[in-house]
Design an enzyme around this catalytic site. Sequence first.
Site, PDB file in Angstrom:
ATOM      1  N   CYS A 158     -58.987  -9.284  21.390  1.00 51.23           N
ATOM      2  CA  CYS A 158     -57.677  -9.263  20.735  1.00 51.23           C
ATOM      3  C   CYS A 158     -57.780 -10.014  19.399  1.00 51.23           C
ATOM      4  CB  CYS A 158     -56.623  -9.909  21.638  1.00 51.23           C
ATOM      5  SG  CYS A 158     -56.757 -11.706  21.768  1.00 51.23           S
ATOM      6  N   CYS A 174     -57.698 -15.405  27.323  1.00 52.54           N
ATOM      7  CA  CYS A 174     -58.673 -14.322  27.265  1.00 52.54           C
ATOM      8  C   CYS A 174     -60.077 -14.856  27.546  1.00 52.54           C
ATOM      9  CB  CYS A 174     -58.662 -13.664  25.898  1.00 52.54           C
ATOM     10  SG  CYS A 174     -57.095 -12.895  25.448  1.00 52.54           S
ATOM     11  N   GLU A 229     -62.890 -14.235  26.058  1.00 50.85           N
ATOM     12  CA  GLU A 229     -63.647 -14.615  24.866  1.00 50.85           C
ATOM     13  C   GLU A 229     -63.308 -16.033  24.425  1.00 50.85           C
ATOM     14  OE1 GLU A 229     -62.491 -10.190  24.395  1.00 50.85           O
ATOM     15  OE2 GLU A 229     -61.670 -11.984  25.326  1.00 50.85           O
TER      16      GLU A 229
END
Length: 167
Positions: free
Chosen positions: A122, A74, A76
Amino acid sequence: MTGASGTAKGEDLHREVGDTGVTLEDLVQEALAAREMAYAPHSGFKVGAAVLTPGGRIYRGANVESASYPLTNCAERVAVQKAVSEGERSVLAVAVAADASYLRSKRAAQGPAELDLFVTPCGACRQVIFEFGPDAVVVLADLEGGRCVTSARRLLPGGFRLEATER
């Protein structure tokens, strides 16, 4: 949070974060630029992130997909891990940029909570952000100019950190 138009209220996106010389909107622009570097050939869903550290450095990350989906990273986590790999150990703010139009079209009739109108990190990303910035400001940005200002603590209530022997 956000108003009906998706713009931030109660939080000035143009005020400096800490003593860094960087604003939340500057960080959003970095996340939008990072999104352009995403590798998403399987889903087509591109996400960009930008992490601001106390020294004013910004680290960008983009999602990187794999044909074996569990190996996907991801945006992030990529941004936080880039910062940590360069010696940073603290995060002041994070911006996440993604196309949230599908959320508005599916949930508009249900009267969704404002946070539900934006793509959020997430669970794994929430934990990683919390690890390095439990008090971090998190700005969620859509491609239409909407912004939602929240926090690592709000995204991960009851979050935990182990006391590390090295910080």
